[in-house]
Write an enzyme that holds these catalytic residues in place. Structure first.
Site, PDB file in Angstrom:
ATOM      1  N   CYS A 100      -2.433   4.823  -6.714  1.00  0.00           N
ATOM      2  CA  CYS A 100      -1.274   5.400  -5.783  1.00  0.00           C
ATOM      3  C   CYS A 100      -0.064   5.390  -6.362  1.00  0.00           C
ATOM      4  CB  CYS A 100      -1.070   4.271  -4.621  1.00  0.00           C
ATOM      5  SG  CYS A 100      -0.294   5.054  -3.255  1.00  0.00           S
ATOM      6  N   GLU A 114      -8.898  -0.821  -4.401  1.00  0.00           N
ATOM      7  CA  GLU A 114      -8.613  -2.411  -4.335  1.00  0.00           C
ATOM      8  C   GLU A 114      -8.913  -2.861  -2.969  1.00  0.00           C
ATOM      9  OE1 GLU A 114      -6.124  -0.412  -4.748  1.00  0.00           O
ATOM     10  OE2 GLU A 114      -4.537  -1.314  -3.221  1.00  0.00           O
ATOM     11  N   HIS A 136      -6.468   3.788  -2.368  1.00  0.00           N
ATOM     12  CA  HIS A 136      -6.593   2.208  -2.748  1.00  0.00           C
ATOM     13  C   HIS A 136      -7.779   1.667  -2.801  1.00  0.00           C
ATOM     14  CE1 HIS A 136      -2.135   1.121  -2.726  1.00  0.00           C
ATOM     15  NE2 HIS A 136      -1.996   2.635  -1.918  1.00  0.00           N
TER      16      HIS A 136
END
Ligand code: MN
Length: 231
Positions: free
Chosen positions: A106, A211, A209
Site C-alpha cells: 500500500c 497481511e 493489504h
C-alpha cells in the site's frame, strides 16, 4: 538461520508513539522469517538497520508528503508524518542500492516507487476518469475488487494466476513509474496495483493489504513467502 525481516512502523505525530498491525509481524513469522519492527529514527540510521537485515517490508500507512515527488500539496492529501517519510525513503533507497529484498504494501508500494525516482497521484481520481471503490467499507480481510496480473511477472508467479480479487484501502496510487520498475497488476479502472523491479532480485510492491487476508485465504501468504525465500 531464519532470515531477519525488518518491518517499518507508523509514527503518530500527535500522540508521539510508534505502531504496527500484528498481521504483518505474524505473516512474516508464519513463513519462517524473524520479524523485526523498525522505528523511524533519523534518516542517517537507515544504513545501520539495513546492515542487520535480510529483507524489508515497507508497511501501509498515511500519505507521503508530495514534496518528495516534486509537487505542492493538493487539498486531497491527508495526514503525513515527516519523520516517517524521511526515514523510510532513506531505508528504501539503501535497501535498493544494497539489493536487499524488499516488499512494499500500500503506502509501502508508493514509497518504493518514489524512493526509486517515480511519482504518485495525490488522489487516484487524478489518474483515472471512472475509479472503482478503492476505500472499501467491507470487512478488512474481504476482497472487493479484481486485479489483472501481467503474465510472466513475479506477481503472476507468486499468485500462480493472472486474475485475483483483493481488498482495497487507498486513495493514492502510482503515477509515473520509477526507472527500472514496471507495472504488473491493475484494477479494471486502470489503477496500478502492483509494481516490480526489472533488474533487482526482489523489489515488489502491491497496493492491496495481503497481511489482512492471509488468515482467511492462504494464497496471500505466498507474497510473504516469496520475500523470505529471496532472503
Ligand atoms: Mn485498490
Amino acid at each position: 538461520m531464519r532470515p531477519v525481516i525488518g518491518i517499518t512502523s507508523s509514527f503518530d505525530e500527535e500522540e508521539e508513539r510508534f505502531y504496527l498491525s500484528r498481521y504483518y509481524v505474524d505473516a512474516i513469522a508464519e513463513v519462517g522469517g524473524l520479524p523485526f519492527i523498525i522505528p523511524p529514527l533519523i534518516s542517517e540510521a537507515a544504513g545501520g538497520f539495513i546492515a542487520g537485515l535480510n529483507g524489508v517490508v515497507l508497511s501501509g500507512g498515511g500519505d507521503l508528503d508530495p514534496i518528495h515527488f516534486g509537487e505542492e500539496p493538493l487539498p486531497c492529501t491527508r495526514k503525513i508524518s515527516p519523520r516517517r517519510d524521511n526515514f523510510e525513503l532513506e531505508l528504501a533507497r539503501t535497501a535498493l542500492s544494497k539489493r536487499i529484498p524488499i516488499l512494499g504494501i500500500c503506502r509501502g508500494m508508493q514509497l518504493l516507487n518514489v524512493a526509486a525516482g517515480g511519482s504518485i497521484y495525490q488522489d487516484l481520481t487524478q489518474g483515472v476518469k471512472q475509479p472503482l471503490k478503492h476505500d472499501q467499507d467491507a470487512p478488512r480481510w474481504y476482497a472487493t475488487h479484481s486485479l489483472q496480473i501481467q503474465p510472466g511477472s513475479k506477481l503472476a508467479g507468486i499468485f500462480g494466476r493472472f486474475e485475483i480479487r483483493v481488498n482495497s484501502f487507498h486513495h493514492q496510487s502510482v503515477n509515473r513509474l520509477a526507472p527500472g520498475f514496471k507495472a504488473t497488476a491493475w484494477s479494471t479502472d486502470g489503477v496500478i496495483e502492483g509494481i516490480e523491479s526489472d533488474n533487482l532480485p526482489f523489489a515488489v510492491g502491491v497496493q492491496c493489504h495481503p497481511e489482512l487476508m492471509w488468515e482467511k485465504d492462504p494464497c496471500f501468504l505466498s507474497l510473504f513467502m516469496a520475500l523470505v525465500n529471496n532472503c
